[in-house]
Scaffold this active site. Structure first.
Site, PDB file in Angstrom:
ATOM      1  N   GLY A  29       0.850  -1.338   0.080  1.00  0.00           N
ATOM      2  CA  GLY A  29      -0.377  -0.236  -0.368  1.00  0.00           C
ATOM      3  C   GLY A  29       0.647   1.537   0.186  1.00  0.00           C
ATOM      4  O   GLY A  29       2.225   0.932  -0.377  1.00  0.00           O
ATOM      5  N   ASN A  30      -0.052   2.242   0.337  1.00  0.00           N
ATOM      6  CA  ASN A  30       1.085   3.503   0.489  1.00  0.00           C
ATOM      7  C   ASN A  30       0.379   4.008   1.283  1.00  0.00           C
ATOM      8  O   ASN A  30      -0.950   4.157   1.981  1.00  0.00           O
ATOM      9  CB  ASN A  30       0.862   4.043  -0.735  1.00  0.00           C
ATOM     10  CG  ASN A  30      -0.724   4.507  -1.861  1.00  0.00           C
ATOM     11  OD1 ASN A  30      -1.215   5.622  -0.906  1.00  0.00           O
ATOM     12  ND2 ASN A  30      -1.184   3.646  -2.557  1.00  0.00           N
ATOM     13  N   HIS A  31       0.390   5.651   1.669  1.00  0.00           N
ATOM     14  CA  HIS A  31       0.312   6.608   3.077  1.00  0.00           C
ATOM     15  C   HIS A  31      -0.680   7.017   2.233  1.00  0.00           C
ATOM     16  O   HIS A  31      -0.728   8.430   3.160  1.00  0.00           O
ATOM     17  CB  HIS A  31       1.525   7.304   3.242  1.00  0.00           C
ATOM     18  CG  HIS A  31       2.636   6.647   4.328  1.00  0.00           C
ATOM     19  ND1 HIS A  31       1.873   5.990   5.213  1.00  0.00           N
ATOM     20  CD2 HIS A  31       3.535   6.164   3.676  1.00  0.00           C
ATOM     21  CE1 HIS A  31       3.174   5.252   5.907  1.00  0.00           C
ATOM     22  NE2 HIS A  31       4.000   5.170   5.036  1.00  0.00           N
TER      23      HIS A  31
END
Ligand code: C5P
Length: 224
Positions: A29-31
């Site tokens: 995932g990412n932030h």
């Protein structure tokens, strides 16, 4: 006093960040929080637009008055965008979409017991922004993309705008002495016609409003 200059305008916005499954409990995932995408939705609603949000893993409250479709992975986000885009006058691709996904998502949870760690093989995801920019459902549809650039912001932004084929590219200036993770950043809006609008350090709602100004200008120019 907000202008109602998006009244009657149908807007599709992607927000948040995709999660690419490794197994039933793990993901790449990412932030991305979805704050910028939701700010686009809220400001568009305030200016009279009809708004649909394709929301990838966002925990913020739904923008009041928007239709919200929840997705997890890039593949789900792509499906939702392809289903929703035909009625849209403007599409804003604010979501952080994973460039890569695991080739295989294990059916059961991967175990550490006794097994050697295995590398996760990755495959490239389709570029949804390029796809919807280069194959539009109608010629007057306006497509807005995003990019974060650390160096030669305008040069790289201009190449990306051309490669993707969108009308406007909102470039987050994370380089030039500025760093990731600080609030000290700034956005430029590049237009396919060559113009550049610099937006100074601003709240996400103000950035969204300035981008809507550029969209309205574009729609008005196209109509005249
Ligand atoms: O190429 P890059 O990831 O920098 O481009 C960012 C822009 O492209 C964003 O607007 C993002 O929503 C979109 N994107 C996409 N599909 C991908 C990767 C990025 O639509 N697979």
């Amino acid at each position: 006093n907000l202008p109602a200059d998006l009244r009657g305008c149908r807007v599709l916005i992607t927000a948040g960040g995709t999660r690419e499954p490794i197994d039933p409990v793990r993901y790449l995932g990412n932030h991305s929080s979805g704050r910028q995408g939701y700010a686009f939705a809220e400001t568009a609603l305030a200016r009279g637009a009809e708004v649909t949000v394709v929301s990838a893993n966002v925990t913020l409250p739904d923008p009041a008055g928007a239709t919200v479709r929840r997705v997890g992975s890039a593949a789900e986000l792509r499906e939702a965008v392809l289903q929703e885009r035909s009625g849209a006058d403007v599409i804003v691709m604010a979501a952080a979409v994973a460039d890569f996904r695991p080739v295989n998502s294990a059916e059961g949870k991967l175990k550490k017991d006794g097994a050697q760690p295995q590398p996760v093989a990755l495959a490239q995801n389709p570029d949804i922004l390029a796809e919807i920019s280069q194959d539009r459902t109608h010629s007057s549809q306006v497509v807005v993309g995003f990019a974060a650039e650390t160096e030669d912001v305008l040069g790289n932004g201009r190449s990306k705008l051309a490669a993707k084929g969108c009308d406007l590219l909102v470039v987050n200036r994370v380089g030039e002495g500025r760093a990731f993770g600080t609030t000290d950043n700034q956005v430029a809006v590049l237009s396919a016609d060559g113009s550049v609008a610099d937006i100074p350090l601003s709240e996400k709602a103000d950035i969204a409003d300035r981008v809507w100004d550029s969209v309205v200008e574009r729609v008005t120019n196209d109509a005249s």
